[in-house]
Design an enzyme around this catalytic site. Structure first.
Site, short mmCIF file in Angstrom:
data_model
loop_
_atom_site.label_atom_id
_atom_site.label_comp_id
_atom_site.label_asym_id
_atom_site.label_seq_id
_atom_site.Cartn_x
_atom_site.Cartn_y
_atom_site.Cartn_z
N SER A 118 -9.67 2.29 2.81
CA SER A 118 -8.76 2.95 1.90
C SER A 118 -7.80 2.00 1.18
O SER A 118 -7.13 2.40 0.24
CB SER A 118 -7.95 4.00 2.69
N LYS A 171 0.85 -1.20 0.00
CA LYS A 171 0.00 0.00 0.00
C LYS A 171 0.88 1.25 0.00
O LYS A 171 1.92 1.28 0.67
CB LYS A 171 -0.93 -0.02 1.22
N SER A 209 -10.12 -0.20 7.05
CA SER A 209 -9.58 -0.02 5.71
C SER A 209 -8.90 -1.24 5.10
O SER A 209 -8.50 -1.21 3.94
CB SER A 209 -8.61 1.17 5.68
#
Length: 485
Positions: free
Chosen positions: A154, A79, A178
């Site tokens: 996210s 990420k 997330s």
């Protein structure tokens, strides 16, 4: 059949038997990315040159018989809020569009030590603020199951990349859901560890008392392998917990006879889609058939969780993002006539609307005259929410419910309605506030879209959470289905 459809142990055996090379795995990852990435948009930065160079080094190790762990040679995505030495890390923000870190996050260093291959940095909501991945300042990610739908956020890029077969596994971060919510939307396994179990050093901070790094994988066994590699105390992280890391793999026994499950009535009540509720109840029946029992309970302060979370998380974000000023790193405004103008113009141009919204909310909550009325009261509510979990865990081994109240919604339908968007995290936020572990596992489909079941455990009892998830997975087929891109 893609090599990525094989279990981790099967790929490892193929590597050891010289039926497969690390270069083959990297080739397949980039071939798949070339086939699908123009539609999925899971990556912000790809590192094909670096990945192929790493693959060559690992193939030399392979030839010498030096394959030290089961993660050896696996192509992984990181990420884009987890720093990687020499590889651009943007947090999906224009503010950091030119930022190349000079060190690795602790988790990245541990994966390198396990001889994985980083293929790129994954798309996300800007600074991890969002639940649909539409807040990326580059482009939104699309759900591999239906390209008109969001992948969740996210960590939407991390979930979408695994679901699409672009990476064998991925790392995400979870502040209020997330990892788990996008895992549910994309039909993969997403694990949020106990706060403090996995080092946050090198994770660009959103809300420091909530952020945790965790894996997104195709199955529960792989999740256990990855957690084993990244968990543990880190002196570089002041919030890292000094606890023993057990052998998570030994917990995957398949035996849950006598397990006591609590099902909060608030998690199956108003706002939860009827098909999602039915799917989770069917999953509970499957666990009953394996010898578990369940009762309905109440987590009575659940209704306060969303308000509590957004006050606390936004307050911490306001403090953490103050360091982005256009002076030391990141994009700097060319129009500034003074130092104050430099701060103002750089932050105005660099941050997106959602980030600005949360900074403003957090600054207001922390301001003189409002601190006691908002921030302090939210901290007290957080304590009550944690006590709800503590009380239930006195009698039960795990808590189970849906991961999200609905399946993935259509792109563009909620992005301009922040309150509705925030409510999508109503089932994951309480877990984050309590700091306990939870995993989302695929438990069925509604209207052709994946549904996730959330299994919540006691602090630092990831072994039980993974054991339950694995037992369920071994007796169902949902996790084996793949999107047809």
């Amino acid at each position: 059949m893609s090599l990525f459809d094989y279990k981790l142990t099967e790929i490892h055996n193929k590597l050891q038997n010289k039926e497969l090379s690390v270069t083959d795995l990297v080739d397949q990852a980039f071939n798949r990315i070339s086939e699908t990435e123009d539609r999925v948009k899971a990556f912000i930065t790809l590192d094909e040159e670096g990945a192929r160079s790493s693959a060559k080094v690992l193939d030399d190790k392979l030839a010498a018989g030096d394959t030290r762990g089961l993660l050896f040679g696996l192509p992984v995505g990181i990420k884009d809020n987890i720093v990687t030495e020499g590889l651009r890390t943007t947090c999906a923000s224009q503010f950091l569009s030119n930022f190349t870190p000079v060190y690795d996050a602790t988790v990245v260093g541990k994966l390198r030590a396990a001889d994985t291959v980083t293929i790129g940095k994954l798309n996300m909501d800007e600074f991890a603020m969002g639940g649909s991945n539409e807040n990326s300042s580059f482009y939104p990610v699309r759900n591999p199951w239906n390209l008109d739908r969001v992948p969740g956020g996210s960590s939407g890029g991390s979930a979408a990349a695994v679901a699409a077969g672009e990476a064998y596994f991925a790392l995400g971060s979870d502040t209020g859901g997330s990892i788990r919510q996008p895992a549910s939307y994309c039909g993969v396994v997403g694990l949020k560890p106990t706060y403090g179990l996995v080092s946050r050093f090198g994770l660009v901070a959103f809300a420091s008392s909530l952020d945790q790094i965790g894996p997104l994988t195709k199955n529960v066994e792989d999740s256990a392998y990855v957690l084993q590699a990244i968990a543990g105390y880190d002196q570089m992280d002041s919030t890292s917990a000094k606890v023993d890391v057990p052998d998570y793999l030994s917990a995957l026994s398949g035996d849950i006879a006598g397990l006591r499950i609590a099902v909060p009535k608030e998690y199956l009540g108003e706002g939860v889609d009827a098909e999602v509720k039915e799917t989770v109840l069917n999953a509970l029946k499957a666990l009953e058939a394996l010898g578990a029992t369940w009762d309905e309970v109440s987590l009575q302060h659940t209704d306060y969780a969303v308000a509590t979370y957004y006050l606390l998380a936004s307050s911490e974000a306001s403090s953490n993002l103050a360091r982005f000023d256009g002076v030391r790193y990141g994009v700097r405004s060319d129009n500034a006539g003074s130092l104050i103008d430099l701060y103002h113009e750089s932050r105005s141009q660099g941050f997106g609307d959602e980030v600005k919204r949360r900074i403003m909310l957090g600054t207001y909550a922390l301001s003189s005259g409002y601190y006691d009325a908002y921030y302090l009261k939210a901290q007290k509510a957080r304590t009550l929410i944690k006590q709800d979990f503590d009380k239930v865990f006195e009698q039960y081994d795990v808590i189970i419910g849906p991961t999200a109240p609905t399946t993935a919604f259509k792109l563009g339908t909620q992005v301009d309605d922040p309150l509705t968007m925030y409510l999508n995290d109503i089932l994951t936020i309480p877990v984050s506030l309590a700091g306990v572990p939870a995993v989302s596992v695929p438990c069925g489909f509604a209207d052709g879209l994946p549904v996730g079941m959330q299994i919540i455990g006691k602090a630092f009892d990831e072994s039980t959470v993974l054991r339950v998830a694995h037992a369920y997975e071994q007796n169902t087929e949902h996790h084996k289905r793949r999107p047809e891109l």
